[in-house]
Design an enzyme around this catalytic site. Structure first.
Site, PDB file in Angstrom:
ATOM      1  N   ASN A 291       0.806  -1.226   0.000  1.00  0.00           N
ATOM      2  CA  ASN A 291       0.000   0.000   0.000  1.00  0.00           C
ATOM      3  C   ASN A 291       0.842   1.280   0.000  1.00  0.00           C
ATOM      4  O   ASN A 291       0.298   2.375  -0.136  1.00  0.00           O
ATOM      5  CB  ASN A 291      -0.989  -0.003   1.167  1.00  0.00           C
ATOM      6  CG  ASN A 291      -2.152  -0.954   0.896  1.00  0.00           C
ATOM      7  OD1 ASN A 291      -2.291  -1.469  -0.221  1.00  0.00           O
ATOM      8  ND2 ASN A 291      -2.971  -1.201   1.895  1.00  0.00           N
TER       9      ASN A 291
ATOM     10  N   CYS B 124     -11.225  -4.601  -3.193  1.00  0.00           N
ATOM     11  CA  CYS B 124     -11.988  -5.466  -2.295  1.00  0.00           C
ATOM     12  C   CYS B 124     -13.336  -4.828  -1.963  1.00  0.00           C
ATOM     13  O   CYS B 124     -13.453  -3.604  -1.885  1.00  0.00           O
ATOM     14  CB  CYS B 124     -11.211  -5.686  -1.003  1.00  0.00           C
ATOM     15  SG  CYS B 124      -9.700  -6.623  -1.235  1.00  0.00           S
TER      16      CYS B 124
HETATM   17  C1  UD1 Z   1      -6.634   2.020   1.941  1.00  0.00           C
HETATM   18  C2  UD1 Z   1      -6.109   0.628   1.749  1.00  0.00           C
HETATM   19  C3  UD1 Z   1      -7.034  -0.384   2.389  1.00  0.00           C
HETATM   20  C4  UD1 Z   1      -7.281  -0.030   3.843  1.00  0.00           C
HETATM   21  C5  UD1 Z   1      -7.732   1.415   3.991  1.00  0.00           C
HETATM   22  C6  UD1 Z   1      -7.841   1.860   5.440  1.00  0.00           C
HETATM   23  C7  UD1 Z   1      -4.929   0.806  -0.354  1.00  0.00           C
HETATM   24  C8  UD1 Z   1      -4.876   0.460  -1.801  1.00  0.00           C
HETATM   25  N1  UD1 Z   1      -6.006   0.377   0.327  1.00  0.00           N
HETATM   26  O1  UD1 Z   1      -7.888   2.086   1.270  1.00  0.00           O
HETATM   27  O2  UD1 Z   1      -6.420  -1.662   2.304  1.00  0.00           O
HETATM   28  O3  UD1 Z   1      -8.273  -0.895   4.370  1.00  0.00           O
HETATM   29  O4  UD1 Z   1      -6.801   2.296   3.344  1.00  0.00           O
HETATM   30  O5  UD1 Z   1      -6.628   1.695   6.101  1.00  0.00           O
HETATM   31  O6  UD1 Z   1      -4.033   1.429   0.179  1.00  0.00           O
HETATM   32  N2  UD1 Z   1     -14.027   7.424   2.660  1.00  0.00           N
HETATM   33  C9  UD1 Z   1     -15.005   8.320   2.333  1.00  0.00           C
HETATM   34  N3  UD1 Z   1     -14.781   9.158   1.256  1.00  0.00           N
HETATM   35  C10 UD1 Z   1     -13.628   9.108   0.532  1.00  0.00           C
HETATM   36  C11 UD1 Z   1     -12.626   8.173   0.886  1.00  0.00           C
HETATM   37  C12 UD1 Z   1     -12.855   7.345   1.957  1.00  0.00           C
HETATM   38  O7  UD1 Z   1     -16.053   8.381   2.970  1.00  0.00           O
HETATM   39  O8  UD1 Z   1     -13.496   9.878  -0.414  1.00  0.00           O
HETATM   40  C13 UD1 Z   1     -14.238   6.505   3.807  1.00  0.00           C
HETATM   41  C14 UD1 Z   1     -14.284   5.048   3.372  1.00  0.00           C
HETATM   42  O9  UD1 Z   1     -15.562   4.654   2.960  1.00  0.00           O
HETATM   43  C15 UD1 Z   1     -13.834   4.342   4.632  1.00  0.00           C
HETATM   44  C16 UD1 Z   1     -12.835   5.328   5.261  1.00  0.00           C
HETATM   45  O10 UD1 Z   1     -13.113   6.599   4.659  1.00  0.00           O
HETATM   46  O11 UD1 Z   1     -14.925   4.180   5.499  1.00  0.00           O
HETATM   47  C17 UD1 Z   1     -11.381   5.010   5.037  1.00  0.00           C
HETATM   48  O12 UD1 Z   1     -11.121   4.846   3.646  1.00  0.00           O
HETATM   49  P1  UD1 Z   1      -9.674   5.117   3.033  1.00  0.00           P
HETATM   50  O13 UD1 Z   1      -8.698   5.382   4.132  1.00  0.00           O
HETATM   51  O14 UD1 Z   1      -9.826   6.136   1.971  1.00  0.00           O
HETATM   52  O15 UD1 Z   1      -9.332   3.729   2.357  1.00  0.00           O
HETATM   53  P2  UD1 Z   1      -8.568   3.490   0.986  1.00  0.00           P
HETATM   54  O16 UD1 Z   1      -7.500   4.517   0.829  1.00  0.00           O
HETATM   55  O17 UD1 Z   1      -9.528   3.280  -0.127  1.00  0.00           O
END
Ligand code: UD1
Length: 429
Positions: free
Chosen positions: A23, A117
């Site tokens: 990641n 996922c």
């Molecule tokens: C990354 C990781 C994933 C991990 C997650 C949290 C990668 C490729 N994936 O995913 O394995 O589980 O961090 O540690 O690095 N959210 C919003 N709006 C947004 C973005 C996120 O509401 O625009 C919410 C999501 O729905 C979730 C939370 O924020 O509930 C955290 O998401 P985020 O940290 O963005 O996860 P990813 O970066 O997609």
């Protein structure tokens, strides 16, 4: 039709080497698109998501040369902002980093809605909010194509306060802002080690980013980045997965090439369960000799307990004495793998975002599948402890994030192999 076969019950002894963090490597590989020059990247994990990212960069015109299994040189001097195949970008979440990198380098980017996922809703509204604060216009077409563009003046600096702590949005907006004139401030930023790793990579390329690892990141836009040599940090989730596997099976394993500080929340929970974790400079030694004690976990953004270790600890909780409560604090729906653990005999009740795991019932090998990457890792851990033979399907999902999992576990004494079906004569010894 590849599968993993495990005959459980073997304690683990020996040494496991940890690869670079998937990641962290994903945003860094996409960030190479920001650089009109050669980026030499070491400690790259040889996992499927990285191979796919490199393929996407090649389709955009970057030159990608593997210098060894864990080293790559990326030269994006001649890259251009075209739409990569939706088939490629939909296969993984991290393709959304093309938006930040493309905006920062070309002032435009396109990507099919990112896959990855299935943990319930995975919005990208915070990414969009960040890009818009820098002057970009982001549109999504009905068929799921996301386009980010900026007018003639180019991006400008901005102040962004994220409504939720998002790893992906923090990384993506950092990439877009790196060449935007003026000072951009990101508040309520994610603090994961891979945020720091991307900032370090970009700074090595000439960016001016401070505060990564805290909740306020400041980025002074520079006119252009230059090439660099950089090594990715070790994968705390891969390390945590093997730590949980040793705790589950008992035994003693030295896990090399880790940053023990990144593992603190995992170490703390293992110690609470009665597992010994000795921290060395760049290794941890995990020893389990006693029955596992119950404990409770709530997953949180870093430095809290990582959501990406939640399924592996659920498998571990199946072996503890008493009932453990596991609360998911990041994703809406990250318990899809629980049905598979139940097939092995696990006693788990899910109520909303909390799974209550009653440990102690023996696990029995059967056929299960990986429903996602870390859910698949949980099946491996459960299989290592189950009586008889466990057969895991859909292992391509596990291979998205673990390089040579079968080889590493075999080397420490697990009875595990990877087979290609149909092959009726393959049986474990
Ligand atoms: C990354 C990781 C994933 C991990 C997650 C949290 C990668 C490729 N994936 O995913 O394995 O589980 O961090 O540690 O690095 N959210 C919003 N709006 C947004 C973005 C996120 O509401 O625009 C919410 C999501 O729905 C979730 C939370 O924020 O509930 C955290 O998401 P985020 O940290 O963005 O996860 P990813 O970066 O997609």
């Amino acid at each position: 039709m590849e599968k993993i076969l495990i005959r459980g019950g073997k304690p683990l002894y020996g040494t496991i080497e940890i690869d670079g963090m998937k990641n962290a490597a994903l945003p860094i590989v996409f960030a190479a698109l920001l650089v009109p020059g050669k980026c030499h990247i070491d400690n790259l994990p040889a996992v499927k998501d990285i191979a796919l990212s490199l393929k996407i960069l090649e389709t955009l015109g970057a030159r990608v040369e593997m210098l060894g299994p864990n080293s790559v040189e990326i030269d994006a001097t001649c890259a251009c902002p075209i739409l990569p195949s939706a088939d490629l970008t939909r296969k993984m979440r991290a393709s959304y980093y093309l938006l930040g990198a493309g905006l920062g380098r070309f002032g435009s980017a396109m990507v099919g809605y990112p896959g990855g996922c299935d943990f319930g809703k995975r919005p990208i509204d915070q990414h969009v909010k960040g890009f818009e604060s820098l002057g970009a216009i982001v549109e999504e077409s009905e068929d799921g194509l996301i386009t980010a563009t900026v007018g003639e003046g180019g991006l400008h600096s901005g102040n962004i306060f994220f409504d939720v702590v998002s790893v992906g949005a923090t990384l993506n907006v950092m990439m877009a802002a790196v060449t935007a004139p003026g000072q951009t401030i990101i508040e309520n930023a994610a603090r994961e080690p891979h945020i720091v790793d991307l900032a370090n990579f970009l700074n090595t390329c000439g960016a001016q980013i401070t505060g990564a690892g805290t909740d306020t990141i400041k980025i002074k836009g520079v006119s252009e980045l230059h090439g660099c040599s950089y090594a990715i940090i070790p994968d705390m989730i891969e390390a945590g997965t093997y730590m949980a596997a040793v705790a589950a099976t008992s035994g003693q394993v030295k896990i090399n090439n880790v940053i023990p500080k990144h593992l603190e929340s995992i170490t703390a929970k293992l110690e609470e369960m009665g597992v010994s974790v000795e921290e060395l400079d760049d290794a941890v030694v995990v020893t389990r000799t006693e029955p596992l004690q119950k404990c409770n976990i709530k997953t949180l953004p870093y430095p809290g307990f990582p959501t990406d270790m939640q399924p592996q600890f659920c498998a571990l909780f199946c072996l503890a004495e008493g009932t453990c409560h596991l609360t998911e604090g990041v994703w809406d729906n990250r318990f899809r793998y629980v049905d598979e653990l139940r097939r092995l005999g696990a006693q788990i009740e899910v109520n909303g975002k909390t799974a209550s795991v009653t440990g102690g019932a023996p696990l029995h090998g059967t056929s299960v599948r990986a429903v996602d990457l870390r859910g698949g890792a949980a099946m491996v851990i459960a299989g290592l402890c189950a009586d008889g033979q466990t057969v895991i399907d859909d292992i391509h999902l596990i291979e998205r994030g673990y390089h040579d999992l079968v080889g590493k576990l075999t080397a420490v004494g697990a009875d595990i192999c990877r087979v290609v079906y149909p092959d009726p004569i393959v049986q474990l010894s």
